[in-house]
Write a protein that holds these residues in place. Structure first.
Motif, PDB file in Angstrom:
ATOM      1  N   SER A  33      -4.607  -0.989  -7.957  1.00 17.94           N
ATOM      2  CA  SER A  33      -3.612  -0.753  -9.008  1.00 17.94           C
ATOM      3  C   SER A  33      -4.180  -1.072 -10.380  1.00 17.94           C
ATOM      4  N   THR A  76      -0.792  -8.855  -1.898  1.00 17.43           N
ATOM      5  CA  THR A  76       0.106  -8.379  -2.945  1.00 17.43           C
ATOM      6  C   THR A  76       0.845  -9.537  -3.603  1.00 17.43           C
ATOM      7  N   ASP A 128       0.861  -1.185   0.000  1.00 12.53           N
ATOM      8  CA  ASP A 128       0.000   0.000   0.000  1.00 12.53           C
ATOM      9  C   ASP A 128       0.897   1.236   0.000  1.00 12.53           C
ATOM     10  N   HIS A 129       0.292   2.404  -0.039  1.00 11.34           N
ATOM     11  CA  HIS A 129       1.068   3.630  -0.207  1.00 11.34           C
ATOM     12  C   HIS A 129       1.453   4.307   1.095  1.00 11.34           C
ATOM     13  N   HIS A 130       1.127   3.710   2.226  1.00 16.86           N
ATOM     14  CA  HIS A 130       1.280   4.407   3.492  1.00 16.86           C
ATOM     15  C   HIS A 130       2.704   4.417   4.034  1.00 16.86           C
ATOM     16  N   VAL A 189       3.506   0.198  -6.213  1.00  9.07           N
ATOM     17  CA  VAL A 189       2.470  -0.168  -5.245  1.00  9.07           C
ATOM     18  C   VAL A 189       1.527  -1.134  -5.954  1.00  9.07           C
ATOM     19  N   ASN A 223      -1.727  -3.430  -5.362  1.00  3.93           N
ATOM     20  CA  ASN A 223      -2.868  -3.871  -4.560  1.00  3.93           C
ATOM     21  C   ASN A 223      -4.120  -3.838  -5.438  1.00  3.93           C
ATOM     22  N   ASP A 234      -7.766   8.244  -1.655  1.00  2.00           N
ATOM     23  CA  ASP A 234      -8.268   8.002  -0.299  1.00  2.00           C
ATOM     24  C   ASP A 234      -9.571   8.760  -0.054  1.00  2.00           C
ATOM     25  N   HIS A 279       8.000  -2.934   3.056  1.00  2.28           N
ATOM     26  CA  HIS A 279       7.270  -2.022   3.944  1.00  2.28           C
ATOM     27  C   HIS A 279       8.370  -1.304   4.694  1.00  2.28           C
ATOM     28  N   ILE A 318      -1.965  -8.440   4.363  1.00  2.00           N
ATOM     29  CA  ILE A 318      -1.680  -7.386   3.388  1.00  2.00           C
ATOM     30  C   ILE A 318      -0.568  -7.821   2.445  1.00  2.00           C
TER      31      ILE A 318
END
Length: 413
Positions: free
Chosen positions: A93, A161, A77-79, A88, A90, A409, A118, A157
């Motif tokens: 995408s 992916t 994810d982008h966090h 990224v 998920n 978001d 991550h 998560i």
């Protein structure tokens, strides 16, 4: 009756072991023992998708003869991205872009694997709020602590992916537990000061890594490559040490993975790099020999291989099964072909005198851009100019990243 090999045949057989196939536990066959190790190429477009230059870069490594290539730091994810040029992958995408990358980078019977990343406490502040196992506030690095709920969600998560990697045509994934990124942070007592089931004893500190491996393997099935990248040592006082790494490797022996990629060091402020400790040759071969005593899994060592003789020796001695090359293949993407053809080609790594902090990484990153744009014969210029260009590109992509993901978001919310 088998005849003994002549001296000439025996020598040739030994030399060619580096270019012999290797069958992994999952059934996939590597055509030789050279893998392009993960590097952060920073060639994503700022929205988490691959660019034409990135596709061409991995195509060039496939053309150059490597058995497989690893794409560094692909985020679930982008966090908590390491850089705004990361990919990224998920459910949000555009999968067609990833399918195109998989096709180009897996030509010539080359595996193309995603390194599942991550950044945790090392997340890029302009686009992230860094989180680690524990809260930290030291010069050059600060982060918030992940909640227990967030930790328990991480294996799923990563697994989603990994499943998308398989669905879009990649040949495998590597779970990144090295270099100070999140899973490495959990292993390190310097980063991980938790008092619950994910901190304290080594058994607890490795829990998230083992849970992630189990979830990833369940998601991708039995015939897909699942590798792990692990530090031999953080090279930091109070950090993850070789004795602990050997215990983790013994635990990995009991997991459904296909190989262990041994590296070392961390991006923690003030940490020594692997090259500081051993500038003359491969950095982790001696540790790999110790690891060999506690695992039957194929071992790969990444770092410090500069000559064909070094690569051959590591494989022929049985210290490792696979040699990981990074900077050497940034200089010559066709190096495996040159070596196999006996052309006597060796990479000439540039020597930098008193480089500004971050400039060597910037130099190699922009070198990858040159390769992806087929203009590697151009000069990159002085290191201060290279660093300025690198930082300007990151800043521009950070703006794209924030605009794209904030809009997404808000649309979801």
């Amino acid at each position: 009756m088998t005849k003994p090999l002549s001296q000439d045949t025996a020598t040739r057989s030994t030399e060619e072991r580096l270019f012999s196939p290797l069958t992994l536990r999952c059934g996939q066959v590597l055509k030789n023992r050279i893998i392009k190790a993960a590097m952060s190429d920073s060639l994503g477009d700022g929205t988490g998708h691959p660019t034409d230059a990135q596709m061409r870069l991995y195509e060039r490594w496939a053309e150059g003869g490597a058995a497989a290539s690893l794409i560094g730091e692909v985020q679930p994810d982008h966090h908590h991205a390491e850089k705004p040029g990361n990919l990224v992958l998920n459910d949000a995408s555009n999968l067609e872009h990833f399918k195109a990358l998989a096709v180009q980078g897996s030509q010539h019977n080359t595996g193309l694997w995603l390194q599942l990343g991550h950044a945790g406490a090392m997340a890029y502040p302009p686009t992230s709020i860094p989180h680690g196992p524990s809260a930290l506030d030291v010069p050059g690095l600060s982060c918030q602590a992940l909640s227990l709920e967030d930790i328990k969600a991480l294996p799923g998560i990563f697994a989603r992916t990994a499943r998308l990697a398989r669905d879009t045509g990649f040949g495998g994934v590597q779970v990144h537990a090295a270099h100070g990124f999140l899973l490495s942070q959990f292993l390190s007592p310097l980063f991980n000061q938790r008092k619950d089931d994910y901190g304290g004893s080594l058994e607890n500190r490795m829990r998230l890594l083992l849970e992630t491996i189990a979830a990833v393997r369940e998601a991708v099935g039995t015939d897909f490559v699942v590798a792990v990248k692990l530090n031999a040592t953080d090279q930091l006082e109070g950090g993850f040490e070789e004795s602990e790494a050997l215990h983790v490797i013994a635990a990995l022996e009991r997991t459904p993975i296909d190989l262990i990629d041994i590296s070392g060091g961390t991006y923690f402020p003030g940490a020594r790099s692997a090259s500081d400790a051993s500038a003359s040759g491969p950095y982790f071969v001696e540790f790999a020999k110790r690891a060999r005593e506690v695992t039957s899994l194929p071992l790969m060592a990444t770092g410090g291989f500069k000559t064909l003789a070094q690569a051959q020796a590591a494989v022929n001695e049985g210290a490792v099964d696979i040699v990981g090359l990074a900077r050497s293949l940034a200089l010559d993407p066709a190096l495996p072909h040159h070596w196999q053809a006996g052309e006597g080609v060796e990479p000439e790594l540039p020597r930098f005198v008193s480089p500004p902090e971050g400039s060597v990484t910037a130099w190699y990153t922009l070198r990858l851009t040159q390769l992806g744009e087929d203009r590697e014969h151009e000069s990159l210029g002085e290191l201060d100019e290279v660093l300025a260009e690198y930082e300007a590109r990151d800043a521009a992509r950070a703006e794209t990243w924030r605009a794209h993901f904030v809009f997404r978001d808000e649309a979801i919310g």
